[in-house]
Design an enzyme around this catalytic site. Structure first.
Site, PDB file in Angstrom:
ATOM      1  N   SER A   1       5.513  11.035  10.285  1.00  0.00           N
ATOM      2  CA  SER A   1       6.460  11.327   9.218  1.00  0.00           C
ATOM      3  C   SER A   1       5.751  11.712   7.925  1.00  0.00           C
ATOM      4  CB  SER A   1       7.348  10.108   8.958  1.00  0.00           C
ATOM      5  OG  SER A   1       6.582   9.035   8.422  1.00  0.00           O
ATOM      6  N   GLN A   2       4.430  11.488   7.856  1.00  0.00           N
ATOM      7  CA  GLN A   2       3.689  11.784   6.626  1.00  0.00           C
ATOM      8  C   GLN A   2       3.692  13.278   6.301  1.00  0.00           C
ATOM      9  OE1 GLN A   2      -0.122  10.054   7.493  1.00  0.00           O
ATOM     10  NE2 GLN A   2       0.584   7.948   7.175  1.00  0.00           N
TER      11      GLN A   2
ATOM     12  N   LYS B   1      -9.378  -1.405   4.056  1.00  0.00           N
ATOM     13  CA  LYS B   1      -8.586  -0.177   3.934  1.00  0.00           C
ATOM     14  C   LYS B   1      -7.199  -0.477   3.387  1.00  0.00           C
ATOM     15  CE  LYS B   1      -7.410   3.995   6.511  1.00  0.00           C
ATOM     16  NZ  LYS B   1      -6.034   4.180   6.052  1.00  0.00           N
TER      17      LYS B   1
ATOM     18  N   ARG C   1       2.594   6.062  -3.111  1.00  0.00           N
ATOM     19  CA  ARG C   1       3.700   6.953  -3.490  1.00  0.00           C
ATOM     20  C   ARG C   1       3.963   6.939  -4.989  1.00  0.00           C
ATOM     21  NH1 ARG C   1       4.057   5.942   1.703  1.00  0.00           N
ATOM     22  NH2 ARG C   1       5.269   7.318   3.101  1.00  0.00           N
TER      23      ARG C   1
ATOM     24  N   ARG D   1      -8.219  12.838  13.572  1.00  0.00           N
ATOM     25  CA  ARG D   1      -6.751  12.864  13.552  1.00  0.00           C
ATOM     26  C   ARG D   1      -6.232  14.283  13.309  1.00  0.00           C
ATOM     27  NH1 ARG D   1      -5.054   7.869   9.741  1.00  0.00           N
ATOM     28  NH2 ARG D   1      -2.956   8.465  10.431  1.00  0.00           N
TER      29      ARG D   1
ATOM     30  N   LYS E   1       0.834  -1.206   0.000  1.00  0.00           N
ATOM     31  CA  LYS E   1       0.000   0.000   0.000  1.00  0.00           C
ATOM     32  C   LYS E   1       0.866   1.252   0.000  1.00  0.00           C
ATOM     33  CE  LYS E   1      -1.926   1.148   3.985  1.00  0.00           C
ATOM     34  NZ  LYS E   1      -1.615   2.503   4.465  1.00  0.00           N
TER      35      LYS E   1
ATOM     36  N   ASP F   1       3.663  -0.123  11.320  1.00  0.00           N
ATOM     37  CA  ASP F   1       2.401  -0.689  10.851  1.00  0.00           C
ATOM     38  C   ASP F   1       2.275  -2.185  11.116  1.00  0.00           C
ATOM     39  OD1 ASP F   1       1.240   1.654  10.014  1.00  0.00           O
ATOM     40  OD2 ASP F   1       1.989   1.519   7.970  1.00  0.00           O
TER      41      ASP F   1
ATOM     42  N   GLY G   1      -5.441   8.544   5.762  1.00  0.00           N
ATOM     43  CA  GLY G   1      -4.677   9.659   6.329  1.00  0.00           C
ATOM     44  C   GLY G   1      -3.475  10.044   5.496  1.00  0.00           C
TER      45      GLY G   1
END
Length: 431
Positions: free
Chosen positions: A165-166, A410, A26, A120, A21, A309, A91
């Site tokens: 970090s996103q 998801k 990306r 969030r 994912k 994750d 997110g």
């Protein structure tokens, strides 16, 4: 949908790991930010990656897809002007596209999941975008969020890495396209540095240059660059596979998972080492992981920031280990689809596990004899919680009923299908 997970003593068989994912979202993004046509082979199909497909199409990318690949004609730094974008409950997609939306006059990201993504925080990215001359309207850092941009500029930019970090990745995708050179300094700590490494890897594959400090806290980015259209191949997904591997580890099993690259930059590749440290009989050769489970695991201490994750899946395995396990440096789990520390620990306790929480730790007092189960579990709309609780249910005495189990889509729509193919006793009931 409810998942009725029944005690399952044995698992066996071979499955293909789903596509990553993180890499899919990306690759889709840098293909959209390129001027020209790129091809992405074996893209993931999940709610998150589908949200990225939908949104870049809304922003003007042209997508065509068959069974093994997707072609994307990008919009470069000139996305189509749209008034709204719906990222669903994704997110990372929201955060990446907040920076892309800075090229548009006005875009509102709607709040489609008020009980999950809607809770969030995004303040750190909002603060950074304001430094780039972008006006942002928001509700205490949460959705709905309106971006009023059009002409973002580079220069010196600071962003906090404390929560996610996103936020940094979002800026790194867009900064090379700005007219000015940029310097990005990360304030405080930086969570999930390994995932930032994935972002830098993907950006470099598209021919864009970013100079990063060794500690990933400072970046020099020349402006006026362009993403070069390329061909990309998505590797197998370690975060989703972690739950399959955990299920194999806590049962009598002989399970093989294909297409998990040994040299992957996915931080969750560490689950191979975590399970080995727990005494699991595991081999990893030729991009193939094979587990021969015997229900005997040993506790350990693990820095969860290296495999964010996959922490919940490894905690699920530790529930059945001999001794006390500690997963530390995991505070960022509190800022995911749910509070993955408090919410997850509460559900584990319902199932009969002996677990504790600290602000940035999960402590597991293992019960090798198993847990009782026999209760209904709240999944908190969180795919990682669903997968990890399924692992616990398989080894419980009376099984578990997991509510809202459809949210596993998801990231891993075929999760239950794959477990069933390995012999898991799971009944899916539409509500």
């Amino acid at each position: 949908m409810k998942a009725i997970v029944k005690p399952t003593p044995r698992l066996g068989g071979t499955i293909n790991a789903l596509s990553s994912k993180n890499y899919t979202t990306r690759y889709l993004l840098i293909a959209a930010l390129a001027d020209g046509t790129s091809t992405v082979y074996f893209p993931a199909h999940s709610e998150d990656s589908d949200a990225m497909r939908r949104c870049i199409r809304d922003l003007g990318a042209v997508l065509e897809e068959d069974d093994e690949k997707m072609t994307i004609r990008g919009f470069g730094r000139h996305p189509k002007h749209v008034s709204e974008l719906n990222v669903g409950n994704a997110g990372a997609v929201l955060r990446f596209l907040m920076s892309v939306a800075a090229f548009c006059p006005e875009v509102t990201f709607i709040n489609a999941y008020p009980d999950s993504l809607g809770k969030r925080p995004h303040d750190d990215l909002i603060d950074a975008l304001k430094q780039m001359g972008v006006e942002v309207e928001h509700r205490e850092g949460k959705l709905p969020i309106t971006i009023r941009g059009g002409h973002p500029h580079g220069g010196k930019i600071t962003v906090s890495g404390n929560v996610s970090s996103q936020f940094l990745s979002s800026l790194l995708f867009v900064a090379p396209l700005l007219d000015e050179d940029s310097e990005i300094t990360v304030l405080h700590d930086l969570k999930s540095k390994i995932i930032v490494g994935q972002t830098l890897e993907v950006i470099a594959q598209a021919g864009v240059k970013i100079e990063a400090s060794d500690d990933l806290m400072h970046y020099k980015i020349p402006g006026k660059q362009q993403y070069t259209p390329q061909n990309y191949t998505v590797q197998g997904d370690y975060p989703g596979s972690a739950a399959i591997l955990a299920a194999a580890a806590v049962t009598h099993s002989d399970v093989t998972v294909l297409h998990l690259a040994e040299q992957s930059k996915q931080g969750e590749r560490a689950v191979v080492d975590v399970l080995r440290a727990m005494g699991v009989d595991l081999t990893h050769e030729n991009d193939t992981v094979r587990i021969r489970g015997n229900q005997k695991l040993t506790a350990g201490e693990f820095d969860g920031d290296h495999f964010t994750d996959a922490v919940l899946a490894m905690v699920a395995a530790a529930v059945f280990a001999e001794g006390t396990s500690r997963f530390y440096n995991v505070e960022n789990l509190r800022y995911k689809e749910c509070d993955r520390i408090t919410d997850f620990v509460n559900e584990l306790r319902k199932a009969g596990a002996d677990v504790e929480e600290r602000q940035s730790e999960i402590i597991v007092h293992g019960r090798p004899q198993g847990v009782t189960g026999g209760v209904e579990i709240n999944a908190h709309y969180d795919h990682r919680v669903i997968m990890a609780l399924t692992v616990v249910g398989l080894r419980s005495e009376q099984g578990l009923i997991i509510n809202d189990a459809h949210h596993v889509a998801k990231s891993y729509p075929h999760y239950f299908e794959h477990l069933l193919s390995l012999g898991a006793q799971i009944e899916l009931v539409q509500e």
